[in-house]
Design an enzyme around this catalytic site. Structure first.
Site, PDB file in Angstrom:
ATOM      1  N   LYS A  78       0.855  -1.193   0.000  1.00  0.00           N
ATOM      2  CA  LYS A  78       0.000   0.000   0.000  1.00  0.00           C
ATOM      3  C   LYS A  78       0.887   1.238   0.000  1.00  0.00           C
ATOM      4  O   LYS A  78       1.878   1.296   0.738  1.00  0.00           O
ATOM      5  CB  LYS A  78      -0.896  -0.026   1.251  1.00  0.00           C
ATOM      6  N   SER A 159      -9.844   2.118   2.638  1.00  0.00           N
ATOM      7  CA  SER A 159      -8.932   2.817   1.769  1.00  0.00           C
ATOM      8  C   SER A 159      -7.925   1.924   1.048  1.00  0.00           C
ATOM      9  O   SER A 159      -7.316   2.346   0.073  1.00  0.00           O
ATOM     10  CB  SER A 159      -8.167   3.870   2.574  1.00  0.00           C
ATOM     11  N   SER A 183     -10.223  -0.160   6.871  1.00  0.00           N
ATOM     12  CA  SER A 183      -9.598  -0.078   5.545  1.00  0.00           C
ATOM     13  C   SER A 183      -8.901  -1.325   5.043  1.00  0.00           C
ATOM     14  O   SER A 183      -8.490  -1.371   3.886  1.00  0.00           O
ATOM     15  CB  SER A 183      -8.599   1.075   5.504  1.00  0.00           C
TER      16      SER A 183
HETATM   17  N1  GLN Z   1     -13.405   4.387   5.824  1.00  0.00           N
HETATM   18  C1  GLN Z   1     -12.835   4.871   7.053  1.00  0.00           C
HETATM   19  C2  GLN Z   1     -12.461   6.334   6.916  1.00  0.00           C
HETATM   20  O1  GLN Z   1     -12.714   6.868   5.909  1.00  0.00           O
HETATM   21  C3  GLN Z   1     -11.673   4.037   7.457  1.00  0.00           C
HETATM   22  C4  GLN Z   1     -10.419   4.379   6.771  1.00  0.00           C
HETATM   23  C5  GLN Z   1      -9.283   3.560   7.238  1.00  0.00           C
HETATM   24  O2  GLN Z   1      -9.454   2.552   7.918  1.00  0.00           O
HETATM   25  N2  GLN Z   1      -8.093   4.028   6.907  1.00  0.00           N
HETATM   26  O3  GLN Z   1     -11.935   6.919   7.808  1.00  0.00           O
END
Ligand code: GLN
Length: 495
Positions: A78, A159, A183
């Site tokens: 990532k 994400s 995410s």
């Molecule tokens: N979807 C969540 C957010 O937008 C989680 C993102 C994440 O886990 N990095 O914050």
């Protein structure tokens, strides 16, 4: 089909010299070459010569009998993990030209275990999002399509959507992800792969670009539960450079998979039966319960009464921490700089040019809840509620060994859906956020396809530092579900 293997299968094939690490790497580079224009799963693909050189080094270690646990296995990283000499963007214009001079601990651990890096995978900018549409490098497309609807592009989740798409499409055997509120787990569910958020502190955060430091946790995204265990073994471990890193020994996680789950107690939290939960999600959950009962688990109802405050408190705490962490992007020390006549002008011009809309929203929300007049009302209150959420889990785990819930309230949705309403987008995280707030480990396992032919995942949540029981239960679900589907675009399709 080299691009369809699990890590475990590939490692066995390499050890038996059925194929070389070079062949394995080349097959993946070819797959990326064919598919990345369509899926945009990678922001940066490493130069072929570099990838093949690390594969050759792995082949040499196999020949010498010194291969590590990830040796010769081609994976995606990532683009939130700093990689020495390799551009690391966090999918932001702010870091579009940032080349770190150091390696994150997690990626260094993987390299030490012999892993071969293919490239840096796409994500929502600074890991903020649930659909991988907030990337300055364009959205990633989910390799899965609704049956009979090739035209509609779906989101891969977020994400870590580039990682999940790459693994699902055969463009990497596995990939790293990070999970702040879901995410790793939600994109894994949307793409039909396995994703594990370890206990907070299991993997070092050093060198991983920060979003919300009290929640961020790295973890593996793989094709099998055993693979998630194997890769976590390589990623985890104490690191003196991260004060929240745990010094507990790292078990041989993969050995937990396949262990009998007979007699284990599985809790079903009443509060996760959210009103309006689609019938297909409820049906899959019931199926999971039935599988675990058949495997000898005892299934009991439990209550996590503060779950309903999970999302609201997360969307105070995570932005608060993000506003503090992202203050470093000031145009002075590193990253993008836009000149202006005054210092304030430099800040304003740099941030206006460097940050996308969602990141700006979060910084504004976070600055607001931390401001003198609102700190007690919002931030402090949210911290107190977070403690209650954590206690709910501790109470539940006095009675049960794991919890079983859906990973997400829907299957993958179309690009463009949910986009005009941030609250609707935030609802995707409803089942994943509580475990993040409590810091407990949680795993998503693909268990079936819905009527539209899209993968659905179930989530197993465990006690702090008890990833092993989570993996054992995940292994039982995996064995019962027998999920072997791949999207039709898969690199190895027809091969
Ligand atoms: N979807 C969540 C957010 O937008 C989680 C993102 C994440 O886990 N990095 O914050």
């Amino acid at each position: 089909m080299l691009t369809g293997l699990t890590l475990t299968e590939a490692r066995a094939g390499l050890a038996a010299r059925k194929f070389s690490a070079r062949e394995l790497a080349q097959a993946h580079l070819d797959a990326i070459g064919r598919l990345n224009t369509t899926l945009n799963a990678y922001i940066t693909v490493l130069p072929e010569a570099d990838v093949l050189a690390s594969a050759d080094a792995a082949d040499a270690r196999y020949a010498a009998g010194t291969a590590g646990i990830m040796d010769g296995l081609p994976i995606g990283v990532k683009d939130l993990f700093c990689t020495k000499g390799v551009r690391t963007t966090a999918a932001s214009k702010m870091l579009a030209d940032f080349v770190p001079s150091y390696e994150s601990t997690v990626t260094a651990n993987l390299l030490n275990a012999g892993a071969v890096f293919l490239g840096k995978t796409n994500l929502d900018e600074f890991a903020m999002g649930s659909a991988n549409i907030n990337s300055a490098f364009g959205p990633t497309t989910n390799p899965w399509k609704r049956t009979g609807d090739e035209a509609t592009a779906l989101v891969p989740g977020g994400s870590s959507g580039g990682s999940s798409a790459a693994v699902a499409a055969g463009m990497a055997l596995a990939a790293t992800g990070t999970d702040t509120g879901g995410s790793i787990r939600q994109p894994a569910a949307y793409c039909g792969i396995v994703g594990l958020k370890p206990t907070y502190g299991r993997c070092s955060r050093w060198g991983t670009i920060a979003f919300a430091s009290s929640l961020d946790q790295a973890g593996p995204m793989t094709r099998s539960v055993a693979d998630a265990g194997l890769m976590l073994e390589a990623m985890a471990g104490f690191d003196a450079r991260d004060s929240t890193s745990s010094n507990r020994p790292v078990p041989e996680f993969h050995k937990a998979v396949g262990k009998s789950v007979k007699g284990l107690r599985v809790g079903i939290p009443a509060e996760y039966r959210a009103p309006g939960l689609p019938a297909e999600i409820v049906a899959m959950w019931e199926q999971g319960i039935a599988w675990l009962k058949a495997a000898g688990c005892e299934v009991v109802d439990v209550s996590l009464p503060h779950t309903r405050y999970g999302l609201t408190t997360y969307y105070i705490i995570a932005p608060a921490e993000c506003s503090s962490n992202l203050a470093r992007y000031d145009g002075v020390r590193f990253g993008l700089r836009k000149d202006a006549p005054s210092l304030d002008g430099v800040y304003e011009a740099t941030r206006a040019a460097g940050f996308g809309q969602e990141v700006r929203n979060r910084i504004l929300m976070g600055t607001y809840v931390l401001s003198a007049g609102y700190y007690d009302a919002y931030y402090l209150k949210a911290q107190k509620v977070r403690t209650l959420i954590k206690r709910d889990f501790e109470n539940a785990f006095e009675n049960v060994d794991v919890l079983l819930t859906p990973t997400a309230p829907s299957a993958a949705f179309a690009q463009g859906e949910n986009m005009d309403d941030p609250v609707q987008m935030y609802l995707n995280d409803i089942f994943t956020v509580p475990a993040s707030m409590a810091g407990v480990p949680a795993l998503s396992v693909p268990v079936g396809l819905n009527d539209a032919g899209l993968p659905l995942g179930l989530q197993v949540i465990g006690r702090h530092f008890d990833e092993e029981t989570v993996l054992s239960i995940g292994g039982a679900l995996e064995a019962a579900a027998g999920f072997t589907h791949t999207p039709s675009i898969h690199a190895g399709a027809g091969a």
